[in-house]
Design a protein around this motif. Sequence first.
Motif, PDB file in Angstrom:
ATOM      1  N   SER A  46     -59.729  33.015 -35.995  1.00  0.00           N
ATOM      2  CA  SER A  46     -59.879  32.495 -34.642  1.00  0.00           C
ATOM      3  C   SER A  46     -60.028  33.642 -33.653  1.00  0.00           C
ATOM      4  N   LYS A  47     -60.672  33.320 -32.550  1.00  0.00           N
ATOM      5  CA  LYS A  47     -60.849  34.288 -31.462  1.00  0.00           C
ATOM      6  C   LYS A  47     -60.488  33.578 -30.168  1.00  0.00           C
ATOM      7  N   LYS A  57     -71.106  31.681 -21.356  1.00  0.00           N
ATOM      8  CA  LYS A  57     -71.311  31.638 -22.808  1.00  0.00           C
ATOM      9  C   LYS A  57     -70.534  32.803 -23.416  1.00  0.00           C
ATOM     10  N   VAL A  58     -69.763  32.515 -24.451  1.00  0.00           N
ATOM     11  CA  VAL A  58     -69.044  33.573 -25.162  1.00  0.00           C
ATOM     12  C   VAL A  58     -69.443  33.496 -26.627  1.00  0.00           C
ATOM     13  N   GLU A  59     -69.382  34.633 -27.292  1.00  0.00           N
ATOM     14  CA  GLU A  59     -69.707  34.638 -28.717  1.00  0.00           C
ATOM     15  C   GLU A  59     -68.787  35.587 -29.457  1.00  0.00           C
ATOM     16  N   GLY A 112     -60.734  23.090 -18.869  1.00  0.00           N
ATOM     17  CA  GLY A 112     -59.445  23.068 -19.559  1.00  0.00           C
ATOM     18  C   GLY A 112     -59.467  23.781 -20.899  1.00  0.00           C
ATOM     19  N   ASN A 113     -58.451  23.504 -21.694  1.00  0.00           N
ATOM     20  CA  ASN A 113     -58.307  24.158 -22.997  1.00  0.00           C
ATOM     21  C   ASN A 113     -59.386  23.686 -23.967  1.00  0.00           C
ATOM     22  N   GLN A 114     -60.019  24.633 -24.626  1.00  0.00           N
ATOM     23  CA  GLN A 114     -61.078  24.333 -25.590  1.00  0.00           C
ATOM     24  C   GLN A 114     -60.750  25.016 -26.917  1.00  0.00           C
ATOM     25  N   ASN A 115     -61.003  24.282 -27.995  1.00  0.00           N
ATOM     26  CA  ASN A 115     -60.832  24.831 -29.343  1.00  0.00           C
ATOM     27  C   ASN A 115     -62.039  24.390 -30.148  1.00  0.00           C
ATOM     28  N   SER A 132     -62.416  29.274 -35.502  1.00  0.00           N
ATOM     29  CA  SER A 132     -62.470  28.632 -34.191  1.00  0.00           C
ATOM     30  C   SER A 132     -62.521  29.630 -33.043  1.00  0.00           C
ATOM     31  N   LEU A 133     -63.144  29.159 -31.959  1.00  0.00           N
ATOM     32  CA  LEU A 133     -63.182  29.889 -30.698  1.00  0.00           C
ATOM     33  C   LEU A 133     -62.279  29.128 -29.733  1.00  0.00           C
TER      34      LEU A 133
END
Length: 141
Positions: A46-47, A57-59, A112-115, A132-133
């Motif tokens: 996970s990151k 956008k994140v990667e 909000g919180n994202q997984n 997971s991100l």
Amino acid sequence: MKKLFLMFVAAFVALAVQAQEQKSETKTEAKKEEVKGPVITFEETSKDFGEITQGTKVEHTFKLKNTGTEVLKISNVAATCGCTVPSWPKKPIAPGETAEIKVTFNSAGKLGNQNSVVRIYSNATEPIEKVSLISKVIKEG
């Protein structure tokens, strides 16, 4: 005399327990070596990006290694929603070789919180692995 006998019994029990623990550890190590077939081992699964602004956008690139005894073939990599896009190696990964799975998360329309969970389907001894991100999407300003 009684004390000496009790000390002897206690020492014997302690040695017996220690020998049993060593035997158990040896069996566990042997079982690990007995695993045949491809095995995916990730450096991380996970990151966490912390707080990100909505629309960002994140990667992240997840590095993996085939720590098994046979060739690893990744058949599919699927995200939980369209906001997350994975790319993965299409060629087989030989034992001892490394590869990368790149995952991009677009936070547009999210708050909000994202997984964002990504499932990796393969011929490995564990046929479905997950990475997971994680982030907390906040509004601008």
